[in-house]
Design a protein around this motif. Structure first.
Motif, PDB file in Angstrom:
ATOM      1  N   SER A 111       0.852  -1.193   0.000  1.00 40.72           N
ATOM      2  CA  SER A 111       0.000   0.000   0.000  1.00 40.72           C
ATOM      3  C   SER A 111       0.881   1.233   0.000  1.00 40.72           C
ATOM      4  O   SER A 111       1.938   1.249   0.642  1.00 40.72           O
ATOM      5  CB  SER A 111      -0.871   0.016   1.258  1.00 40.72           C
ATOM      6  OG  SER A 111      -1.506   1.259   1.413  1.00 40.72           O
ATOM      7  N   THR A 112       0.443   2.254  -0.701  1.00 44.32           N
ATOM      8  CA  THR A 112       1.049   3.586  -0.566  1.00 44.32           C
ATOM      9  C   THR A 112       0.048   4.528   0.099  1.00 44.32           C
ATOM     10  O   THR A 112       0.277   5.051   1.182  1.00 44.32           O
ATOM     11  CB  THR A 112       1.453   4.147  -1.953  1.00 44.32           C
ATOM     12  OG1 THR A 112       2.410   3.259  -2.527  1.00 44.32           O
ATOM     13  CG2 THR A 112       2.070   5.539  -1.823  1.00 44.32           C
ATOM     14  N   THR A 164      -3.209   4.190   1.395  1.00 40.10           N
ATOM     15  CA  THR A 164      -3.993   3.896   2.610  1.00 40.10           C
ATOM     16  C   THR A 164      -3.090   3.921   3.834  1.00 40.10           C
ATOM     17  O   THR A 164      -3.408   4.542   4.850  1.00 40.10           O
ATOM     18  CB  THR A 164      -4.684   2.526   2.460  1.00 40.10           C
ATOM     19  OG1 THR A 164      -5.322   2.480   1.190  1.00 40.10           O
ATOM     20  CG2 THR A 164      -5.698   2.309   3.564  1.00 40.10           C
ATOM     21  N   ARG A 186      -4.652  -4.351   6.736  1.00 43.08           N
ATOM     22  CA  ARG A 186      -4.912  -4.780   5.348  1.00 43.08           C
ATOM     23  C   ARG A 186      -4.450  -6.223   5.232  1.00 43.08           C
ATOM     24  O   ARG A 186      -3.339  -6.558   5.672  1.00 43.08           O
ATOM     25  CB  ARG A 186      -4.164  -3.902   4.346  1.00 43.08           C
ATOM     26  CG  ARG A 186      -4.257  -4.469   2.925  1.00 43.08           C
ATOM     27  CD  ARG A 186      -3.742  -3.519   1.884  1.00 43.08           C
ATOM     28  NE  ARG A 186      -4.650  -2.387   1.724  1.00 43.08           N
ATOM     29  CZ  ARG A 186      -4.517  -1.472   0.760  1.00 43.08           C
ATOM     30  NH1 ARG A 186      -3.522  -1.558  -0.103  1.00 43.08           N
ATOM     31  NH2 ARG A 186      -5.380  -0.481   0.659  1.00 43.08           N
ATOM     32  N   PRO A 194      -9.299   4.769  -7.594  1.00 50.54           N
ATOM     33  CA  PRO A 194      -8.755   4.661  -6.228  1.00 50.54           C
ATOM     34  C   PRO A 194      -7.228   4.638  -6.196  1.00 50.54           C
ATOM     35  O   PRO A 194      -6.643   4.879  -5.128  1.00 50.54           O
ATOM     36  CB  PRO A 194      -9.326   3.325  -5.730  1.00 50.54           C
ATOM     37  CG  PRO A 194      -9.603   2.542  -6.981  1.00 50.54           C
ATOM     38  CD  PRO A 194      -9.980   3.550  -8.031  1.00 50.54           C
TER      39      PRO A 194
END
Ligand code: CP
Length: 308
Positions: free
Chosen positions: A56-57, A59, A108, A263
Motif C-alpha cells: 500500500s502507498t 492507505t 490490510r 482509487p
C-alpha cells in the motif's frame, strides 16, 4: 460525535446517517489540513498501529499521517518484515500489538474476513484497510466524500464503475455505500470480471463500456488487479486496454461535467488513458487528499476526547 462501534469493518453494515456523520467530520478535518493547523492534538496519548499484509502507498501513509496530525503515536508493521514471516498467527500478532498499547489497529490483509477475526479477538479498535476481494470501507468513504464535495448530493446521480469489478473490494464497498445514499450504480467491464449475482445488490450491469458510461455523473475506473488473477480473464492486457480502457472518446458519452475517479494505483494506458488521469475532470489527486481527511475523521471518532 463517535463511531458508535469499537471497529470499522465495512460499509455493508453501516447506516446512511453514519456515512454522512463521517463525511461531515471529514469536511471539518479537511479545513484543518488546508489551514496547516494540526495543533489541537485530540489523540495525544493514543496509539495507532498499521498492520499491512499487502502492499500500500495511499492507505497506509494516509492513516499514518492522519494519526500524527491528531497527535497520536503511530507505528507501522509489514508482514514481510515481522514475525508473521516466521509463522505467527494473525490473532497472536494482534494480541502482541495490543499488549504493547495499541488503541487502534489498521489492518490490510489478502483474506476476506481477516479484520473481523482480529476485531472479535481484541479489545483494541480495528479498522479494515482492505480485506481480499471483500471491502475497503475507508476508500468508499473518501470516494463518496469527494463526490459530495463536487456534486452536492449523491441522490439520483449516475455513478458508473468500470473495469475489474470481480476482484475489487473498492467496488463492493462503493456499491453498498452509494446505493444507501440514493445513487444509481451502473457496472461495466468484461463479463468475466463482473461477479455472478451482483445485480441482486440493486446495480445495473451494462453490456458495453459505452452504454455504462453514457450520461454518467461520475466514472470510477478500477485498477486491473493482475496480481489476483490466477486464470486468464481476457486474452491480453493490450486487448483489455483496447476494448475496456477509458479514453476521451468514451468520456464524451458521459455528462459534460462528469468526474473521473480512480482509487489508485493507476495502470496508465491500461484501464485508463494517461491524459484522462491528468485531465481537468480527474479527481484522483483530490481523492488522495480527501483520504487523509476521512482517516483523520475516523480515528477522531474512534478515539477522540468526548467519547472517552
Ligand atoms: N487505493 C488504495 O487502497 O491504494 P493503496 O493500495 O496504495 O493503499
Amino acid at each position: 460525535m463517535n463511531l458508535g462501534a469499537k471497529d470499522l469493518l465495512g460499509i455493508k453494515e453501516m447506516s446512511q446517517s453514519k456515512i454522512l456523520e463521517i463525511i461531515n467530520k471529514a469536511q471539518e478535518m479537511k479545513k484543518v489540513l488546508q489551514k496547516g493547523d494540526q495543533t489541537t492534538l485530540p489523540l495525544k496519548g493514543r496509539t495507532v498501529i498499521t498492520l499491512f499484509y499487502e502492499n500500500s502507498t495511499r492507505t497506509r501513509l494516509s492513516f499514518e499521517l492522519a494519526a500524527k496530525y491528531l497527535g497520536a503515536s503511530v507505528s507501522n508493521i509489514s508482514a514481510s518484515g515481522s514475525s508473521v514471516a516466521k509463522g505467527e498467527t494473525l490473532i497472536d500478532t494482534g494480541k502482541t500489538i495490543e499488549m504493547m498499547g495499541a488503541d487502534v489497529i489498521v489492518i490490510r490483509h489478502p483474506m476476506s474476513g481477516a479484520p473481523q477475526i482480529l476485531a472479535q479477538n481484541l479489545r483494541a479498535g480495528v479498522v479494515n484497510a482492505g480485506d481480499g476481494m471483500h471491502e475497503h470501507p475507508t476508500q468508499a468513504l473518501l470516494d463518496m466524500f469527494t463526490m459530495i464535495e463536487k456534486k452536492g448530493d449523491l441522490k439520483g446521480l449516475k455513478i458508473s464503475i468500470v473495469g475489474d469489478i470481480y476482484h475489487s473490494r473498492v467496488a463492493r464497498s462503493n456499491i453498498w455505500g452509494l446505493l444507501k445514499m440514493g445513487a444509481k450504480v451502473t457496472l461495466a467491464g468484461p463479463f468475466t470480471l463482473i461477479p455472478v449475482g451482483i445485480k441482486e445488490l440493486g446495480v445495473y450491469v451494462a453490456d458495453t463500456i459505452q452504454e455504462g458510461v453514457r450520461d454518467a455523473d461520475v466514472v470510477m475506473n478500477l485498477r486491473l488487479q493482475l496480481e489476483r488473477q490466477k486464470t486468464a480473464f481476457f486474452p491480453s492486457s493490450s486487448e483489455y486496454g483496447k476494448f475496456f480502457g477509458m479514453n476521451e472518446e468514451i468520456l464524451r458519452l458521459a455528462k459534460k461535467d462528469a468526474l473521473i475517479m480512480h482509487p489508485g494505483p493507476v495502470n496508465r494506458g491500461l484501464e485508463i488513458q494517461s491524459a484522462l488521469v491528468d485531465g481537468p475532470a480527474s479527481m484522483i489527486n483530490e481523492q488522495v487528499l480527501n483520504g487523509v481527511a476521512v482517516r483523520m475523521a475516523i480515528l477522531e471518532m474512534m478515539l477522540g476526547g468526548e467519547t472517552h
